[in-house]
Design an enzyme around this catalytic site. Structure first.
Site, PDB file in Angstrom:
ATOM      1  N   LYS A 178     -17.279 -37.098  13.852  1.00 25.11           N
ATOM      2  CA  LYS A 178     -17.372 -37.516  12.447  1.00 25.11           C
ATOM      3  C   LYS A 178     -17.645 -36.335  11.489  1.00 25.11           C
ATOM      4  O   LYS A 178     -16.742 -35.556  11.255  1.00 25.11           O
ATOM      5  CB  LYS A 178     -18.357 -38.670  12.321  1.00 25.11           C
ATOM      6  CG  LYS A 178     -17.832 -39.865  13.160  1.00 25.11           C
ATOM      7  CD  LYS A 178     -18.460 -41.195  12.967  1.00 25.11           C
ATOM      8  CE  LYS A 178     -17.620 -42.255  13.664  1.00 25.11           C
ATOM      9  NZ  LYS A 178     -18.262 -42.973  14.733  1.00 25.11           N
ATOM     10  N   TYR A 218     -22.501 -48.105  20.796  1.00 25.00           N
ATOM     11  CA  TYR A 218     -21.083 -47.805  20.999  1.00 25.00           C
ATOM     12  C   TYR A 218     -20.937 -46.309  21.202  1.00 25.00           C
ATOM     13  O   TYR A 218     -21.519 -45.516  20.460  1.00 25.00           O
ATOM     14  CB  TYR A 218     -20.278 -48.245  19.771  1.00 25.00           C
ATOM     15  CG  TYR A 218     -18.806 -47.908  19.823  1.00 25.00           C
ATOM     16  CD1 TYR A 218     -17.954 -48.534  20.739  1.00 25.00           C
ATOM     17  CD2 TYR A 218     -18.250 -46.967  18.951  1.00 25.00           C
ATOM     18  CE1 TYR A 218     -16.600 -48.224  20.775  1.00 25.00           C
ATOM     19  CE2 TYR A 218     -16.898 -46.662  18.978  1.00 25.00           C
ATOM     20  CZ  TYR A 218     -16.072 -47.292  19.894  1.00 25.00           C
ATOM     21  OH  TYR A 218     -14.728 -46.997  19.920  1.00 25.00           O
ATOM     22  N   ASP A 253     -26.209 -39.520  21.732  1.00 21.33           N
ATOM     23  CA  ASP A 253     -24.894 -39.645  21.110  1.00 21.33           C
ATOM     24  C   ASP A 253     -25.110 -39.610  19.598  1.00 21.33           C
ATOM     25  O   ASP A 253     -25.460 -40.606  18.987  1.00 21.33           O
ATOM     26  CB  ASP A 253     -24.200 -40.940  21.557  1.00 21.33           C
ATOM     27  CG  ASP A 253     -22.815 -41.074  20.935  1.00 21.33           C
ATOM     28  OD1 ASP A 253     -22.431 -40.183  20.152  1.00 21.33           O
ATOM     29  OD2 ASP A 253     -22.122 -42.072  21.239  1.00 21.33           O
TER      30      ASP A 253
HETATM   31  C1  LIG Z   1     -17.624 -43.276  16.179  1.00 20.68           C
HETATM   32  C2  LIG Z   1     -18.487 -43.106  17.355  1.00 20.68           C
HETATM   33  C3  LIG Z   1     -17.981 -42.685  18.598  1.00 20.68           C
HETATM   34  C4  LIG Z   1     -16.505 -42.509  18.845  1.00 20.68           C
HETATM   35  O1  LIG Z   1     -15.936 -41.498  18.078  1.00 20.68           O
HETATM   36  P1  LIG Z   1     -14.337 -41.505  17.863  1.00 20.68           P
HETATM   37  O2  LIG Z   1     -14.086 -40.233  17.110  1.00 20.68           O
HETATM   38  O3  LIG Z   1     -14.020 -42.746  17.099  1.00 20.68           O
HETATM   39  O4  LIG Z   1     -13.723 -41.506  19.205  1.00 20.68           O
HETATM   40  C5  LIG Z   1     -18.870 -42.441  19.629  1.00 20.68           C
HETATM   41  N1  LIG Z   1     -20.194 -42.634  19.470  1.00 20.68           N
HETATM   42  C6  LIG Z   1     -20.713 -43.043  18.291  1.00 20.68           C
HETATM   43  C7  LIG Z   1     -22.195 -43.206  18.160  1.00 20.68           C
HETATM   44  C8  LIG Z   1     -19.879 -43.312  17.209  1.00 20.68           C
HETATM   45  O5  LIG Z   1     -20.406 -43.776  16.065  1.00 20.68           O
END
Ligand SMILES: *Cc1c(COP(=O)(O)O)cnc(C)c1O
Length: 433
Positions: free
Chosen positions: A268, A145, A240
């Site tokens: 995060k 994701y 990511d």
């Molecule tokens: C949470 C997450 C996102 C998206 O971040 P948001 O701040 O919710 O838009 C993208 N990539 C990874 C791996 C994530 O865990």
């Protein structure tokens, strides 16, 4: 049975005002049945709901709260920042301080752009990779994701996996047409695709430690293959690390595995509980971003003073304690090993995916012993997980509300709390054998 009257009342009202009563679908308890709990405050590793029930929190706002809630240092810098003004839309000195911290901690980052969410970070990194290479195609892995970016919202894990929505309505075939999907941790399918099309591919985006199909670490061989092959074709490798950044090691998965991507996305933990995302990489690539270069990316509130203050305070705490990640990992291992032992004792088949302070307790199918990709994750016993979830919640343990999400540990989780969690799990598993 725990009393949750006020929580229920507030959520009833929320459903009349907000779609599904939540501002992000991961928060709805759809995958476990029932209604989410309305929280009022947090302290350390604990959350308190509006009925004043107390929970040991393993969600930590889905990752950011690595120091625990209302950490005194973070609270203090926020109080100070709030009196100086909450947004100027001009350069501020603290943007440099946060940039310097990230550049010093994350091996691949020489220059960085701050944004407001992980989604913005991945969206911008993909655009930059395409602008830089002049190519269109991107590779994404099934069950990973990357936020709700249109072109990446295919075979996405997280809420999309939980709700079994492979493709959201509103995402057109045109926007996902250049996205090539491959199975995670599968070296041979990646090699064969790259042998044919590698030189047409702008970017590979990957969660080096997947956290959105449950915690599924990438294998060293898989990640090394992505690096080697992408270097041969001048394809941009994007790690990511929105979730794994500052989580699986101080410098993220790239430090832990010793693999340097071209671009990295963060979110995060970097905001310490305020909305921050970032993307960064080699200067030569990053200088293609406007106004230095031509790739457009902007944000009214980007580099916001409150957000940078919380980010600096959080990253300073973790940078200044040489044993921070050892302590976190010890806590995770104590819990993970304890849970596996309880599974053996109670005759319940379990598997743990873990890396650093990320972990998931899986209830694998009879066919699988370990979870390595979306195929094995999706066969897990989600009904059994739902029963476990409620049995834990009713014993004061707040877990992510889906088999396909990751639990997080904070530095504030004490040994007593971990033991209390294992005691609750012993009862929950015994009830369900
Ligand atoms: C949470 C997450 C996102 C998206 O971040 P948001 O701040 O919710 O838009 C993208 N990539 C990874 C791996 C994530 O865990």
């Amino acid at each position: 049975m725990t009393k949750r009257e006020r929580s229920q009342k507030i959520f009833q009202e929320a459903k009349t005002l907000i779609p599904g009563g939540v501002n992000s679908p991961a928060r709805a308890f759809g995958a476990v049945g029932g209604e989410p709990i309305v929280m009022a405050r947090g302290k350390g590793a604990c959350l308190f709901d509006v009925d004043d029930n107390c929970y040991i929190d393993y969600v930590l706002s889905w990752g950011p709260m690595i120091l625990g809630h209302t950490h005194p240092q973070v609270t203090a810098v926020l109080e100070d920042a709030i009196h100086k003004g909450t947004s100027f839309g001009t350069p501020t000195e603290n943007e440099n301080r946060l940039a310097q911290l990230v550049i010093s901690l994350v091996p691949s980052i020489e220059k960085i752009r701050l944004v407001n969410s992980g989604t913005e970070a991945t969206m911008s990194a993909i655009r930059l990779a395409r602008g830089y290479t002049g190519r269109n195609k991107i590779v994404k892995f099934i069950g990973n994701y990357h936020g709700h970016v249109d072109s990446l919202l295919v075979a996405a894990g997280s809420s999309a996996a939980t709700l079994s929505v492979p493709n959201s309505p509103g995402v057109t075939a045109g926007t996902t047409g250049d996205t090539i999907l491959l199975p995670y941790n599968d070296v041979s399918s990646f090699r064969s695709l790259f042998a044919q099309q590698g030189s047409e591919i702008a970017a590979i985006i990957v969660e080096p430690v997947a956290g959105n199909m449950g915690c599924v670490p990438g294998s060293l061989e898989f990640l090394q293959t992505l690096r080697k092959e992408s270097q041969k074709t001048a394809t941009i490798l994007i790690f990511d690390e929105v979730m794994s950044g500052f989580r699986v090691a101080r410098g993220g998965a790239q430090e832990r595995f010793g693999i340097i991507p071209d671009l990295t996305t963060l979110g995060k933990v970097i905001g310490g509980g305020l909305p921050v995302g970032a993307y960064g990489g080699r200067t030569e690539i990053m200088d293609h971003v406007l106004p230095q270069g031509k790739v457009f990316q902007a944000g009214t509130l980007s580099g916001n003073p409150l957000a940078t203050a919380a980010g600096i305070a959080t990253l300073s705490e973790i940078a200044n304690d040489p044993f921070f990640y050892d302590k976190l990992e010890q806590k995770t291992n104590f819990l993970a090993d304890g849970l596996l032992e309880l599974g053996r004792k109670n005759g319940v088949k379990l598997s743990v995916g873990r890396c650093g302070s990320m972990m998931t307790l899986f209830f694998p199918s009879d066919r699988d012993d370990v979870i390595i990709d979306w195929a094995t994750a999706s066969r897990c016993d989600t009904k059994r997980f739902a029963r476990y979830f409620w049995n834990m919640l009713n014993r004061g343990i707040y877990l992510p509300c889906s088999q396909f999400e990751t639990m997080f540990l904070s530095i504030a989780h004490s040994d007593e709390m971990l033991q209390q969690t294992l005691d609750a799990a012993d009862q929950a598993l015994r009830l369900d054998r």
